[in-house]
Design a protein around this motif. Structure first.
Motif, PDB file in Angstrom:
ATOM      1  N   ASP A   1       0.838  -1.200   0.000  1.00  0.00           N
ATOM      2  CA  ASP A   1       0.000   0.000   0.000  1.00  0.00           C
ATOM      3  C   ASP A   1       0.874   1.253   0.000  1.00  0.00           C
ATOM      4  O   ASP A   1       1.812   1.379   0.802  1.00  0.00           O
ATOM      5  CB  ASP A   1      -0.901   0.031   1.240  1.00  0.00           C
ATOM      6  N   ASP A   2       0.551   2.197  -0.893  1.00  0.00           N
ATOM      7  CA  ASP A   2       1.283   3.453  -1.017  1.00  0.00           C
ATOM      8  C   ASP A   2       0.257   4.586  -1.004  1.00  0.00           C
ATOM      9  O   ASP A   2      -0.681   4.580  -1.811  1.00  0.00           O
ATOM     10  CB  ASP A   2       2.100   3.465  -2.312  1.00  0.00           C
ATOM     11  N   PHE A   3       0.445   5.583  -0.119  1.00  0.00           N
ATOM     12  CA  PHE A   3      -0.630   6.544   0.118  1.00  0.00           C
ATOM     13  C   PHE A   3      -0.075   7.818   0.746  1.00  0.00           C
ATOM     14  O   PHE A   3       1.129   7.930   1.006  1.00  0.00           O
ATOM     15  CB  PHE A   3      -1.700   5.926   1.026  1.00  0.00           C
ATOM     16  N   ALA A   4      -0.967   8.792   0.990  1.00  0.00           N
ATOM     17  CA  ALA A   4      -0.617  10.067   1.625  1.00  0.00           C
ATOM     18  C   ALA A   4       0.533  10.741   0.878  1.00  0.00           C
ATOM     19  O   ALA A   4       1.521  11.182   1.468  1.00  0.00           O
ATOM     20  CB  ALA A   4      -0.281   9.869   3.104  1.00  0.00           C
ATOM     21  N   PHE A   5       0.380  10.857  -0.444  1.00  0.00           N
ATOM     22  CA  PHE A   5       1.424  11.400  -1.312  1.00  0.00           C
ATOM     23  C   PHE A   5       1.341  12.916  -1.388  1.00  0.00           C
ATOM     24  O   PHE A   5       0.256  13.492  -1.491  1.00  0.00           O
ATOM     25  CB  PHE A   5       1.247  10.800  -2.711  1.00  0.00           C
ATOM     26  N   THR A   6       2.506  13.576  -1.341  1.00  0.00           N
ATOM     27  CA  THR A   6       2.611  15.002  -1.617  1.00  0.00           C
ATOM     28  C   THR A   6       3.823  15.221  -2.520  1.00  0.00           C
ATOM     29  O   THR A   6       4.796  14.460  -2.459  1.00  0.00           O
ATOM     30  CB  THR A   6       2.780  15.836  -0.332  1.00  0.00           C
ATOM     31  N   TYR A   7       3.772  16.288  -3.338  1.00  0.00           N
ATOM     32  CA  TYR A   7       4.831  16.451  -4.334  1.00  0.00           C
ATOM     33  C   TYR A   7       4.852  17.895  -4.831  1.00  0.00           C
ATOM     34  O   TYR A   7       3.806  18.538  -4.965  1.00  0.00           O
ATOM     35  CB  TYR A   7       4.571  15.506  -5.513  1.00  0.00           C
ATOM     36  N   SER A   8       6.053  18.405  -5.113  1.00  0.00           N
ATOM     37  CA  SER A   8       6.226  19.741  -5.683  1.00  0.00           C
ATOM     38  C   SER A   8       6.827  19.626  -7.076  1.00  0.00           C
ATOM     39  O   SER A   8       7.942  19.114  -7.232  1.00  0.00           O
ATOM     40  CB  SER A   8       7.143  20.599  -4.795  1.00  0.00           C
ATOM     41  N   GLU A   9       6.097  20.087  -8.080  1.00  0.00           N
ATOM     42  CA  GLU A   9       6.627  20.082  -9.441  1.00  0.00           C
ATOM     43  C   GLU A   9       7.842  21.004  -9.556  1.00  0.00           C
ATOM     44  O   GLU A   9       8.768  20.743 -10.323  1.00  0.00           O
ATOM     45  CB  GLU A   9       5.540  20.525 -10.432  1.00  0.00           C
ATOM     46  N   GLU A  10       7.837  22.076  -8.770  1.00  0.00           N
ATOM     47  CA  GLU A  10       8.921  23.049  -8.854  1.00  0.00           C
ATOM     48  C   GLU A  10      10.243  22.466  -8.382  1.00  0.00           C
ATOM     49  O   GLU A  10      11.284  22.608  -9.041  1.00  0.00           O
ATOM     50  CB  GLU A  10       8.570  24.278  -8.021  1.00  0.00           C
ATOM     51  N   THR A  11      10.215  21.775  -7.242  1.00  0.00           N
ATOM     52  CA  THR A  11      11.453  21.204  -6.700  1.00  0.00           C
ATOM     53  C   THR A  11      11.698  19.771  -7.146  1.00  0.00           C
ATOM     54  O   THR A  11      12.820  19.269  -7.047  1.00  0.00           O
ATOM     55  CB  THR A  11      11.427  21.236  -5.166  1.00  0.00           C
ATOM     56  N   GLY A  12      10.630  19.095  -7.611  1.00  0.00           N
ATOM     57  CA  GLY A  12      10.774  17.698  -7.996  1.00  0.00           C
ATOM     58  C   GLY A  12      10.933  16.772  -6.813  1.00  0.00           C
ATOM     59  O   GLY A  12      11.487  15.669  -6.940  1.00  0.00           O
ATOM     60  N   LYS A  13      10.462  17.201  -5.651  1.00  0.00           N
ATOM     61  CA  LYS A  13      10.581  16.384  -4.443  1.00  0.00           C
ATOM     62  C   LYS A  13       9.221  16.236  -3.775  1.00  0.00           C
ATOM     63  O   LYS A  13       8.357  17.090  -3.906  1.00  0.00           O
ATOM     64  CB  LYS A  13      11.589  17.000  -3.465  1.00  0.00           C
ATOM     65  N   GLY A  14       9.081  15.124  -3.051  1.00  0.00           N
ATOM     66  CA  GLY A  14       7.833  14.871  -2.356  1.00  0.00           C
ATOM     67  C   GLY A  14       7.990  13.756  -1.344  1.00  0.00           C
ATOM     68  O   GLY A  14       9.102  13.310  -1.044  1.00  0.00           O
ATOM     69  N   PHE A  15       6.849  13.291  -0.815  1.00  0.00           N
ATOM     70  CA  PHE A  15       6.851  12.241   0.194  1.00  0.00           C
ATOM     71  C   PHE A  15       5.681  11.297  -0.066  1.00  0.00           C
ATOM     72  O   PHE A  15       4.656  11.693  -0.614  1.00  0.00           O
ATOM     73  CB  PHE A  15       6.732  12.838   1.597  1.00  0.00           C
ATOM     74  N   VAL A  16       5.859  10.051   0.352  1.00  0.00           N
ATOM     75  CA  VAL A  16       4.789   9.062   0.261  1.00  0.00           C
ATOM     76  C   VAL A  16       4.902   8.121   1.450  1.00  0.00           C
ATOM     77  O   VAL A  16       6.007   7.801   1.903  1.00  0.00           O
ATOM     78  CB  VAL A  16       4.852   8.283  -1.076  1.00  0.00           C
ATOM     79  N   SER A  17       3.767   7.702   1.977  1.00  0.00           N
ATOM     80  CA  SER A  17       3.732   6.688   3.030  1.00  0.00           C
ATOM     81  C   SER A  17       3.508   5.321   2.410  1.00  0.00           C
ATOM     82  O   SER A  17       2.794   5.199   1.410  1.00  0.00           O
ATOM     83  CB  SER A  17       2.626   7.002   4.039  1.00  0.00           C
ATOM     84  N   SER A  18       4.116   4.286   3.010  1.00  0.00           N
ATOM     85  CA  SER A  18       4.008   2.942   2.429  1.00  0.00           C
ATOM     86  C   SER A  18       4.297   1.896   3.496  1.00  0.00           C
ATOM     87  O   SER A  18       5.085   2.128   4.419  1.00  0.00           O
ATOM     88  CB  SER A  18       5.007   2.791   1.271  1.00  0.00           C
ATOM     89  N   ASN A  19       3.665   0.731   3.348  1.00  0.00           N
ATOM     90  CA  ASN A  19       3.984  -0.410   4.201  1.00  0.00           C
ATOM     91  C   ASN A  19       4.809  -1.454   3.448  1.00  0.00           C
ATOM     92  O   ASN A  19       4.809  -2.624   3.790  1.00  0.00           O
ATOM     93  CB  ASN A  19       2.704  -1.044   4.765  1.00  0.00           C
ATOM     94  N   ARG A  20       5.534  -0.989   2.421  1.00  0.00           N
ATOM     95  CA  ARG A  20       6.370  -1.900   1.626  1.00  0.00           C
ATOM     96  C   ARG A  20       7.444  -2.538   2.501  1.00  0.00           C
ATOM     97  O   ARG A  20       7.801  -2.024   3.565  1.00  0.00           O
ATOM     98  CB  ARG A  20       6.999  -1.143   0.464  1.00  0.00           C
ATOM     99  N   LYS A  21       7.986  -3.646   2.010  1.00  0.00           N
ATOM    100  CA  LYS A  21       9.033  -4.354   2.742  1.00  0.00           C
ATOM    101  C   LYS A  21      10.290  -3.488   2.821  1.00  0.00           C
ATOM    102  O   LYS A  21      10.585  -2.713   1.927  1.00  0.00           O
ATOM    103  CB  LYS A  21       9.347  -5.674   2.047  1.00  0.00           C
ATOM    104  N   GLY A  22      11.031  -3.669   3.926  1.00  0.00           N
ATOM    105  CA  GLY A  22      12.282  -2.957   4.100  1.00  0.00           C
ATOM    106  C   GLY A  22      12.169  -1.716   4.951  1.00  0.00           C
ATOM    107  O   GLY A  22      13.181  -1.053   5.199  1.00  0.00           O
ATOM    108  N   GLY A  23      10.962  -1.388   5.435  1.00  0.00           N
ATOM    109  CA  GLY A  23      10.793  -0.217   6.279  1.00  0.00           C
ATOM    110  C   GLY A  23      11.128  -0.507   7.724  1.00  0.00           C
ATOM    111  O   GLY A  23      11.526  -1.614   8.097  1.00  0.00           O
TER     112      GLY A  23
END
Length: 426
Positions: A178-200
């Motif tokens: 599951d990947d969710f709660a995404f935010t992103y800035s086109e200007e800076t090209g950076k953002g954040f996402v929450s995930s329960n993927r393996k390796g966390g």
């Protein structure tokens, strides 16, 4: 480097859960998600659970005070994940309100002087028969959200909606989890996402995102009459990936063509269905090319499935062991049910699935319920209104063979593993 986290001053935080939030551009109002708790009262819905709701706080003296419910408040269904437009005139949110496209839908409402009004469902382009949630509206008006109903890599995937088109952000933003709660800035090209993927480090973790480059392919699906080799206008065609996820179906034009946008480097099954035709399918491999084409040949004349004692008789619907995804061969058979229900729009149907006696009662009951819900979700995804279908998992009930008191062969066990479709209203 970010500093140490600090609790907000004021009345926002409680001993219960507070979550996603956004603040109006003037900095005066905060809208945030919390379980249904206010003024010391912890509310529960009729199902015994406390639902999410959106609350509003006001900035006063450097603190967030005067926490109140909004016009979206409901004790019986969840509402949450607010996101405010750059001009502060609208707010997006997710809601389980009745009358939506599926489980959780995304809505847009007007926002003025800290008050929310006129909520509108974003409709079937964004919302699906699954769950569509965690909306975030970027400064340029692009809507990002998570969904398990659109074609994706795993559970919840992050999508963007812009210029009337929904696109999957692909890997590495999305994973098989599951990947969710995404935010992103086109200007800076950076953002954040929450995930329960393996390796966390824990259950759900926050990941940084760098500039996103989406690789997309324009796919043309052409429906062809297998007898005359002529195009079939008005056919309903769809693409299904290897995990059983389907893109929203399209209707072919006068030349028998329909257009889809997919990610690169994917394997699909293209399917077509229309009244008076047998369903057809073709495999498609999508590479890193601008366009791709596939032809679906369809045999003319689809007879109505027989109806005996109000039961619609279909060929056996197969599921993989311990799985509930709709397989391509099962999808072809269910397309007959789709065609039948579209031909008779007043018809209502109950989909029941059964297991054999192997496995525990509780496990078989849960498995058959998931399978029945998958059948209904598939039929709904092909354009049949969800209100016309009911999903019921029967577990080990009503076995065809009495394998509890006598030894059964594999074939005899299989007789009890079945799906039945009963007409409940004509």
């Amino acid at each position: 480097m970010p500093g140490e986290g600090k609790l907000l001053d004021g009345d926002v935080n409680t001993k219960y859960h507070e979550g996603t939030l956004d603040i109006t551009p003037d900095g005066k109002y905060m809208f945030f998600t919390r379980v249904d708790y206010i003024d010391g009262d912890y509310e529960k819905a009729s199902d015994g659970e406390s639902k999410l709701n959106i609350y509003r706080a006001v900035k006063a003296g450097g603190e967030w005070r005067d926490v109140r419910t909004t016009s979206l408040e409901s004790q019986e269904y969840g509402v949450g994940h607010p996101s405010i437009t750059a001009d502060g005139k609208a707010i997006f949110f997710a809601s389980e309100a009745p009358g939506g496209q599926g489980g959780t839908d995304i809505y847009k409402a007007s926002l003025k002087n800290g008050k929310i009004s006129n909520p509108v469902n974003l409709g079937p382009t964004v919302n699906t028969a699954g769950d569509d949630s965690f909306p975030w509206i970027a400064e340029d008006g692009t809507l990002y959200f998570s969904s398990n109903g659109h074609l994706g890599l795993g559970g919840l995937d992050v999508f963007k909606y812009k210029d009337g088109k929904v696109s999957n952000l692909g890997s590495p933003v999305n994973s098989v989890m599951d990947d969710f709660a995404f935010t992103y800035s086109e200007e800076t090209g950076k953002g954040f996402v929450s995930s329960n993927r393996k390796g966390g480090k824990g259950s759900d973790d926050i990941y940084a995102v760098n500039r996103i480059e989406i690789c997309e392919v324009a796919v043309t699906v052409t429906a062809i009459d297998a007898q005359t080799n002529q195009p079939i206008p008005g056919a309903i065609v769809s693409l299904q990936d290897a995990d059983g996820n389907s893109l929203p179906s399209q209707t072919t034009d006068g030349e028998g063509k329909a257009m889809f946008t997919t990610e690169c480097n994917e394997e699909f099954v293209a399917r077509g269905v229309k009244d008076q035709y047998e369903s057809g399918q073709s495999d498609l491999s999508v590479a890193e090319e601008a366009t791709a084409m596939v032809t679906v040949n369809m045999e003319p004349i689809i007879p109505d499935p027989p109806v005996i004692d109000e039961k619609i008789i279909l060929n056996k619907i197969y599921f993989d062991l311990d799985a509930s995804n709709i397989r391509p061969d099962a999808a072809l058979e269910l397309d007959r049910l789709v065609s039948f229900m579209k031909k008779y729009p007043e018809l209502e149907v109950m989909a029941e699935t059964y297991a054999d006696i192997r496995g525990s009662d509780s496990y078989n009951l849960a498995l058959t319920q998931r399978r029945a819900e998958s059948i209904v979700a598939y039929v709904v995804s092909q354009g049949v209104d969800a209100s016309r279908l009911t999903a019921v998992g029967r577990g080990e009930a009503n076995p065809v063979m009495d394998c509890a008191s006598q030894k059964c062969t594999s074939a005899e066990y299989e007789l009890s593993r079945r799906s039945e479709f009963t007409i409940t209203k004509r």
